[in-house]
Design a protein around this motif. Sequence first.
Motif, PDB file in Angstrom:
ATOM      1  N   THR A 143       0.708  -1.032   0.106  1.00  0.00           N
ATOM      2  CA  THR A 143      -0.175   0.113   0.173  1.00  0.00           C
ATOM      3  C   THR A 143       1.247   1.664   0.157  1.00  0.00           C
ATOM      4  O   THR A 143       0.590   2.343  -0.395  1.00  0.00           O
ATOM      5  CB  THR A 143      -1.443   0.153   0.994  1.00  0.00           C
ATOM      6  OG1 THR A 143      -1.438  -1.213   0.995  1.00  0.00           O
ATOM      7  CG2 THR A 143      -1.515   1.339   1.183  1.00  0.00           C
ATOM      8  N   VAL A 144       1.645   1.164   0.710  1.00  0.00           N
ATOM      9  CA  VAL A 144       2.321   2.504   1.220  1.00  0.00           C
ATOM     10  C   VAL A 144       3.750   2.771  -0.185  1.00  0.00           C
ATOM     11  O   VAL A 144       4.024   3.279  -0.421  1.00  0.00           O
ATOM     12  CB  VAL A 144       2.782   2.394   2.347  1.00  0.00           C
ATOM     13  CG1 VAL A 144       3.923   3.322   2.673  1.00  0.00           C
ATOM     14  CG2 VAL A 144       2.105   2.732   3.578  1.00  0.00           C
ATOM     15  N   GLY A 145       4.530   1.724  -0.504  1.00  0.00           N
ATOM     16  CA  GLY A 145       4.846   1.428  -1.659  1.00  0.00           C
ATOM     17  C   GLY A 145       6.448   1.542  -1.170  1.00  0.00           C
ATOM     18  O   GLY A 145       7.536   1.246   0.041  1.00  0.00           O
ATOM     19  N   GLY A 146       7.720   2.451  -1.988  1.00  0.00           N
ATOM     20  CA  GLY A 146       8.610   2.622  -1.544  1.00  0.00           C
ATOM     21  C   GLY A 146       8.504   3.986  -0.064  1.00  0.00           C
ATOM     22  O   GLY A 146       8.331   4.644  -0.432  1.00  0.00           O
ATOM     23  N   MET A 147       9.142   3.307   0.658  1.00  0.00           N
ATOM     24  CA  MET A 147       9.277   3.831   1.791  1.00  0.00           C
ATOM     25  C   MET A 147      11.348   4.010   2.134  1.00  0.00           C
ATOM     26  O   MET A 147      12.049   3.335   1.431  1.00  0.00           O
ATOM     27  CB  MET A 147       9.227   3.095   2.872  1.00  0.00           C
ATOM     28  CG  MET A 147       7.430   2.788   2.950  1.00  0.00           C
ATOM     29  SD  MET A 147       7.477   2.216   4.532  1.00  0.00           S
ATOM     30  CE  MET A 147       7.001   0.133   3.796  1.00  0.00           C
ATOM     31  N   GLY A 148      11.611   4.688   3.012  1.00  0.00           N
ATOM     32  CA  GLY A 148      13.177   5.036   2.770  1.00  0.00           C
ATOM     33  C   GLY A 148      12.981   6.361   4.640  1.00  0.00           C
ATOM     34  O   GLY A 148      12.373   6.504   5.236  1.00  0.00           O
ATOM     35  N   LEU A 149      14.547   6.147   4.716  1.00  0.00           N
ATOM     36  CA  LEU A 149      14.646   6.980   6.241  1.00  0.00           C
ATOM     37  C   LEU A 149      15.923   7.775   5.409  1.00  0.00           C
ATOM     38  O   LEU A 149      16.708   7.618   4.639  1.00  0.00           O
ATOM     39  CB  LEU A 149      15.731   5.328   6.780  1.00  0.00           C
ATOM     40  CG  LEU A 149      15.013   5.194   7.447  1.00  0.00           C
ATOM     41  CD1 LEU A 149      15.772   4.006   8.414  1.00  0.00           C
ATOM     42  CD2 LEU A 149      13.637   4.936   8.591  1.00  0.00           C
ATOM     43  N   ALA A 150      15.520   8.767   6.016  1.00  0.00           N
ATOM     44  CA  ALA A 150      16.510  10.235   5.156  1.00  0.00           C
ATOM     45  C   ALA A 150      17.211  10.785   7.067  1.00  0.00           C
ATOM     46  O   ALA A 150      16.258  10.891   7.694  1.00  0.00           O
ATOM     47  CB  ALA A 150      15.320  10.821   4.738  1.00  0.00           C
TER      48      ALA A 150
ATOM     49  N   ALA B 249      19.934   9.128   2.851  1.00  0.00           N
ATOM     50  CA  ALA B 249      18.825   8.462   3.038  1.00  0.00           C
ATOM     51  C   ALA B 249      18.931   6.476   2.528  1.00  0.00           C
ATOM     52  O   ALA B 249      20.189   6.736   1.674  1.00  0.00           O
ATOM     53  CB  ALA B 249      18.139   8.833   2.115  1.00  0.00           C
ATOM     54  N   VAL B 250      18.226   5.985   2.757  1.00  0.00           N
ATOM     55  CA  VAL B 250      18.294   4.409   2.285  1.00  0.00           C
ATOM     56  C   VAL B 250      17.075   4.392   2.944  1.00  0.00           C
ATOM     57  O   VAL B 250      16.028   4.317   3.254  1.00  0.00           O
ATOM     58  CB  VAL B 250      18.729   3.998   4.232  1.00  0.00           C
ATOM     59  CG1 VAL B 250      18.828   2.560   3.817  1.00  0.00           C
ATOM     60  CG2 VAL B 250      20.118   4.685   3.975  1.00  0.00           C
ATOM     61  N   GLY B 251      17.042   3.803   1.553  1.00  0.00           N
ATOM     62  CA  GLY B 251      15.728   2.835   0.676  1.00  0.00           C
ATOM     63  C   GLY B 251      15.332   1.641   1.767  1.00  0.00           C
ATOM     64  O   GLY B 251      16.167   1.195   2.266  1.00  0.00           O
ATOM     65  N   ILE B 252      13.580   1.219   1.955  1.00  0.00           N
ATOM     66  CA  ILE B 252      13.103   0.048   2.580  1.00  0.00           C
ATOM     67  C   ILE B 252      13.079  -0.653   1.802  1.00  0.00           C
ATOM     68  O   ILE B 252      11.345  -0.002   1.652  1.00  0.00           O
ATOM     69  CB  ILE B 252      12.740   0.869   3.884  1.00  0.00           C
ATOM     70  CG1 ILE B 252      13.665   1.874   4.743  1.00  0.00           C
ATOM     71  CG2 ILE B 252      12.952  -0.820   5.071  1.00  0.00           C
ATOM     72  CD1 ILE B 252      13.007   2.153   6.189  1.00  0.00           C
ATOM     73  N   GLY B 253      13.000  -1.565   1.562  1.00  0.00           N
ATOM     74  CA  GLY B 253      12.197  -2.184   0.369  1.00  0.00           C
ATOM     75  C   GLY B 253      11.134  -3.113   1.207  1.00  0.00           C
ATOM     76  O   GLY B 253      10.396  -3.080   2.862  1.00  0.00           O
ATOM     77  N   ALA B 254      10.506  -4.325   0.247  1.00  0.00           N
ATOM     78  CA  ALA B 254       9.366  -4.985   1.441  1.00  0.00           C
ATOM     79  C   ALA B 254      10.047  -5.932   1.863  1.00  0.00           C
ATOM     80  O   ALA B 254       9.160  -5.832   3.450  1.00  0.00           O
ATOM     81  CB  ALA B 254       8.663  -5.979   0.023  1.00  0.00           C
TER      82      ALA B 254
END
Length: 107
Positions: free
Chosen positions: A44-51, A56-61
């Motif tokens: 639902t949310v899709g591409g998430m990440g921490l900045a 920044a770092v992407g968080i996958g499924a």
Amino acid sequence: MRSHLPSFFVVRSSQEQKPVTQNSKTGAAFIAGGTIAGAGVSATVGGMGLAGGFGAVGIGATPVVAAGAVAGAAAYRAINAIAKASMQAINQAYKEFQEQLNACKCQ
């Protein structure tokens, strides 16, 4: 035949393992539900990440699904703990009631 492997490499036979009980089935259902919820959130949310200051770092499924499984296990343990504490309190109250009832009958 003796194995030369350390004990943590030795695989136990299925006869030595504990049988599956209703509690373990219920726990597995909570974990599966949490996993499905984690997958749903990720989809639902899709591409998430921490900045942050580090970039920044992407968080996958995968981490989101794993977090859902952990949350499901935590929910199962919390519900079990509450139910166990409730049953202990009920048992203690029943014992006290029986003692008071027996004290009244003796007088």
